[in-house]
Design a protein around this motif. Sequence first.
Motif, PDB file in Angstrom:
ATOM      1  N   ILE A  82      -0.753  19.082   2.285  1.00 58.47           N
ATOM      2  CA  ILE A  82      -0.723  19.270   0.837  1.00 58.47           C
ATOM      3  C   ILE A  82      -0.525  20.736   0.486  1.00 58.47           C
ATOM      4  O   ILE A  82       0.152  21.083  -0.494  1.00 58.47           O
ATOM      5  CB  ILE A  82      -2.023  18.726   0.214  1.00 58.47           C
ATOM      6  CG1 ILE A  82      -2.058  17.202   0.359  1.00 58.47           C
ATOM      7  CG2 ILE A  82      -2.135  19.104  -1.251  1.00 58.47           C
ATOM      8  CD1 ILE A  82      -0.998  16.483  -0.436  1.00 58.47           C
TER       9      ILE A  82
ATOM     10  N   LEU B   4       5.475  12.597   0.808  1.00 60.19           N
ATOM     11  CA  LEU B   4       4.211  12.890   0.151  1.00 60.19           C
ATOM     12  C   LEU B   4       4.361  14.071  -0.811  1.00 60.19           C
ATOM     13  O   LEU B   4       3.908  14.017  -1.965  1.00 60.19           O
ATOM     14  CB  LEU B   4       3.136  13.188   1.197  1.00 60.19           C
ATOM     15  CG  LEU B   4       1.738  13.543   0.692  1.00 60.19           C
ATOM     16  CD1 LEU B   4       1.172  12.430  -0.177  1.00 60.19           C
ATOM     17  CD2 LEU B   4       0.810  13.829   1.868  1.00 60.19           C
TER      18      LEU B   4
ATOM     19  N   GLU C 163       5.443  13.765   5.520  1.00 60.37           N
ATOM     20  CA  GLU C 163       5.151  14.971   4.735  1.00 60.37           C
ATOM     21  C   GLU C 163       6.132  15.156   3.581  1.00 60.37           C
ATOM     22  O   GLU C 163       5.728  15.449   2.451  1.00 60.37           O
ATOM     23  CB  GLU C 163       5.174  16.197   5.651  1.00 60.37           C
ATOM     24  CG  GLU C 163       4.920  17.506   4.942  1.00 60.37           C
ATOM     25  CD  GLU C 163       4.947  18.683   5.896  1.00 60.37           C
ATOM     26  OE1 GLU C 163       5.348  19.786   5.456  1.00 60.37           O
ATOM     27  OE2 GLU C 163       4.590  18.518   7.082  1.00 60.37           O
TER      28      GLU C 163
ATOM     29  N   VAL D  93      -5.179  16.002   7.142  1.00 66.47           N
ATOM     30  CA  VAL D  93      -3.865  16.099   6.490  1.00 66.47           C
ATOM     31  C   VAL D  93      -3.909  17.125   5.349  1.00 66.47           C
ATOM     32  O   VAL D  93      -2.947  17.286   4.621  1.00 66.47           O
ATOM     33  CB  VAL D  93      -3.420  14.711   5.960  1.00 66.47           C
ATOM     34  CG1 VAL D  93      -1.952  14.687   5.563  1.00 66.47           C
ATOM     35  CG2 VAL D  93      -3.659  13.619   6.997  1.00 66.47           C
ATOM     36  N   ARG D  94      -5.046  17.801   5.221  1.00 63.96           N
ATOM     37  CA  ARG D  94      -5.209  18.766   4.116  1.00 63.96           C
ATOM     38  C   ARG D  94      -4.139  19.854   4.156  1.00 63.96           C
ATOM     39  O   ARG D  94      -3.621  20.266   3.107  1.00 63.96           O
ATOM     40  CB  ARG D  94      -6.602  19.392   4.219  1.00 63.96           C
ATOM     41  CG  ARG D  94      -6.890  20.481   3.174  1.00 63.96           C
ATOM     42  CD  ARG D  94      -6.980  19.878   1.798  1.00 63.96           C
ATOM     43  NE  ARG D  94      -7.348  20.867   0.800  1.00 63.96           N
ATOM     44  CZ  ARG D  94      -6.491  21.706   0.206  1.00 63.96           C
ATOM     45  NH1 ARG D  94      -5.204  21.670   0.524  1.00 63.96           N
ATOM     46  NH2 ARG D  94      -6.907  22.562  -0.693  1.00 63.96           N
TER      47      ARG D  94
ATOM     48  N   ILE E  41      -6.938  12.486   0.324  1.00 67.73           N
ATOM     49  CA  ILE E  41      -6.371  12.584   1.678  1.00 67.73           C
ATOM     50  C   ILE E  41      -7.459  12.958   2.682  1.00 67.73           C
ATOM     51  O   ILE E  41      -8.448  13.607   2.324  1.00 67.73           O
ATOM     52  CB  ILE E  41      -5.239  13.641   1.746  1.00 67.73           C
ATOM     53  CG1 ILE E  41      -5.768  14.991   1.286  1.00 67.73           C
ATOM     54  CG2 ILE E  41      -4.024  13.221   0.965  1.00 67.73           C
ATOM     55  CD1 ILE E  41      -4.849  16.142   1.589  1.00 67.73           C
TER      56      ILE E  41
ATOM     57  N   ASP F 275      -4.913   9.388  11.901  1.00 66.58           N
ATOM     58  CA  ASP F 275      -4.736  10.850  11.865  1.00 66.58           C
ATOM     59  C   ASP F 275      -5.991  11.495  12.441  1.00 66.58           C
ATOM     60  O   ASP F 275      -6.788  12.094  11.708  1.00 66.58           O
ATOM     61  CB  ASP F 275      -4.495  11.330  10.429  1.00 66.58           C
ATOM     62  CG  ASP F 275      -3.247  10.723   9.829  1.00 66.58           C
ATOM     63  OD1 ASP F 275      -2.151  11.184  10.166  1.00 66.58           O
ATOM     64  OD2 ASP F 275      -3.382   9.783   9.014  1.00 66.58           O
TER      65      ASP F 275
ATOM     66  N   ALA G 190      -3.338   8.865   0.149  1.00 66.92           N
ATOM     67  CA  ALA G 190      -2.393   9.072   1.254  1.00 66.92           C
ATOM     68  C   ALA G 190      -3.157   9.125   2.564  1.00 66.92           C
ATOM     69  O   ALA G 190      -4.226   9.743   2.664  1.00 66.92           O
ATOM     70  CB  ALA G 190      -1.599  10.361   1.052  1.00 66.92           C
ATOM     71  N   HIS G 191      -2.616   8.453   3.589  1.00 68.45           N
ATOM     72  CA  HIS G 191      -3.174   8.453   4.939  1.00 68.45           C
ATOM     73  C   HIS G 191      -4.606   7.912   4.965  1.00 68.45           C
ATOM     74  O   HIS G 191      -5.447   8.377   5.722  1.00 68.45           O
ATOM     75  CB  HIS G 191      -3.112   9.863   5.549  1.00 68.45           C
ATOM     76  CG  HIS G 191      -1.714  10.332   5.818  1.00 68.45           C
ATOM     77  ND1 HIS G 191      -1.111  10.230   7.052  1.00 68.45           N
ATOM     78  CD2 HIS G 191      -0.785  10.880   4.996  1.00 68.45           C
ATOM     79  CE1 HIS G 191       0.121  10.716   6.993  1.00 68.45           C
ATOM     80  NE2 HIS G 191       0.345  11.110   5.745  1.00 68.45           N
ATOM     81  N   THR G 192      -4.870   6.926   4.098  1.00 73.77           N
ATOM     82  CA  THR G 192      -6.134   6.186   4.142  1.00 73.77           C
ATOM     83  C   THR G 192      -5.801   4.705   4.232  1.00 73.77           C
ATOM     84  O   THR G 192      -4.656   4.295   4.048  1.00 73.77           O
ATOM     85  CB  THR G 192      -6.975   6.425   2.874  1.00 73.77           C
ATOM     86  OG1 THR G 192      -6.313   5.830   1.752  1.00 73.77           O
ATOM     87  CG2 THR G 192      -7.198   7.911   2.621  1.00 73.77           C
TER      88      THR G 192
END
Length: 561
Positions: A510, A480, A477, A506-507, A502, A531, A448-450
Amino acid sequence: YRRCWGCVCRSGTGPSQLLADCGGGAAMGARRLWALLAALRAGWCLLPQAGYLHPDEFFQSPEVMAGDILNLQVYYPWEFLSSSPCRTVVFPLMTSGVTYWVIKSLQQLDICSSCINSYTLLVSPRLLFTVFSFILDYSVYRLAPFWEADPWKALVLLAGSYVTLVFYTRTFTNTLEGLLFALLMLLVSSRKSDGSLVDPTSSPLIGIITTAGFFNRPTFLAFALMPLLYWAGLIVDSQKNIKTVINYFLKLLLCACFTAVVFVTADTFYFTSIVTPFNFLSYNLNPRNLALHGSHPRVTHFTVNGIMLFGILHILAIGAGFKMLKKYIHQLIRVKSHYRRSSGLLVHSEGNPTLLLFYFVPLAFLSLFSHQEPRFLIPLILPLVLFSTSQNRAAKWKHIIIIFNVLGALLFGCLHQGGLIPCLLHLEQLMHSPESSNQPSHYRLLFAHTYMPPRSLLNIKKRDTHVEVIDMAGSEEETLCQTVEQQVNNFICNDCHVFVIIPGTVRATITKCGVSFKNETLIFPHLSMEDPPQIPFLFSGNWRSQLGLYILQLDRDQQTL
């Protein structure tokens, strides 16, 4: 020079001899510096470079060939599907395909028992491109005297550019476009043995390279336009016999047609389709299609991308372009006979304006398209380096040039999406470890978000179904969290492992999903421009997490909180 002149007074050496000695010393220093930078280029490729520039560096060649030749699980991009082929298969086969065939053969012959692994899958195609990148160096060395530039200063400027160190060691079609552009410039600037400007043997090669460049990327015609016009002008000026002129152009046309037949035949066998460049053009000429990849102002190449790639050299070229344009406008107004001498823009006696045209004409054509990425301009490094070293233009800016290229190399070669490739190499080792081999497990990898992860680097055969890759891209969000919770609820087998990959920025998202993790691995560095980290966090004790990529393993013993 002052230092050397003092030696003249003390030693009695003549000034002309001393200046020659000083020049020889400077040339020797430039040669050593170029050799050091060339070694850095090769060594950094083998290290390997961790930065991930753009998905196309994988999905326009290595990923496709890994599926076709090594029978690995890969993601085939839409350009290589038979329903919508937009890329020729010839260059991927000749580059990544050849390297993968070599390592496959070595493993089959038991010369190397584990030749196929994530490292060789990543580095072998890059290494071939790195070797090819020295075509640029050879071209600069040969072209510099022709365009009144110092060969070794030009080589140092080229080899020290982060564009050469980073972009020209990656498997981009833009890289091949730049190398073909360099060969074309070399051919149109070649001399015969008697010193005249036109080499008759260059016509067939020019036709082959131009056609090959067109099939690689149809935008190659924008780069080839000025070299072809320059060559045609030399042909017409040097030949008084119209039959000889026609013979030159017929040779070029026949070789171009033959090359096109070769490419069309290869693509037809692979895709069961005909001319891939036409599909490429029809797709990219549709503004709606380009909007899917991002629309930019038409001046982005001039005002942003050129500076991002070349820094002060781009600014100097713009300044020189305005000065020369102003000069020719004044001549147009003041000199009535200007029209009889209008070809002066394209003759060697006015080399600098010609180099500027080689630089700005492709730039202008590429600016007509709304989708503008920096890598589209990397072929222009050759005329820009030659122009910048002629009349020693770049010398007084050398400190700015050094700082700019060091920062560019660190940003794009190390930081930019820099955790994703090491993450894939880590997961490949984990899934192929002796423990996993003795007791097969099922792995689900959620990114996610890569950037899009190249599946080929996981080194999973197509027949194996124990690995599942889920690419969430830049999901919101809520989406996800729903996907992560779904993975927790489907966690039913004892040998199932679910990993969430992630960025550190963005940690916290989660954490809000209400799930727990039993293992966390932080890969540093990783910079996501989509991000980006918050500046205050970079000055806190938690700054590494903001510049890292997390591999989080879901805890199967705990349910959703």
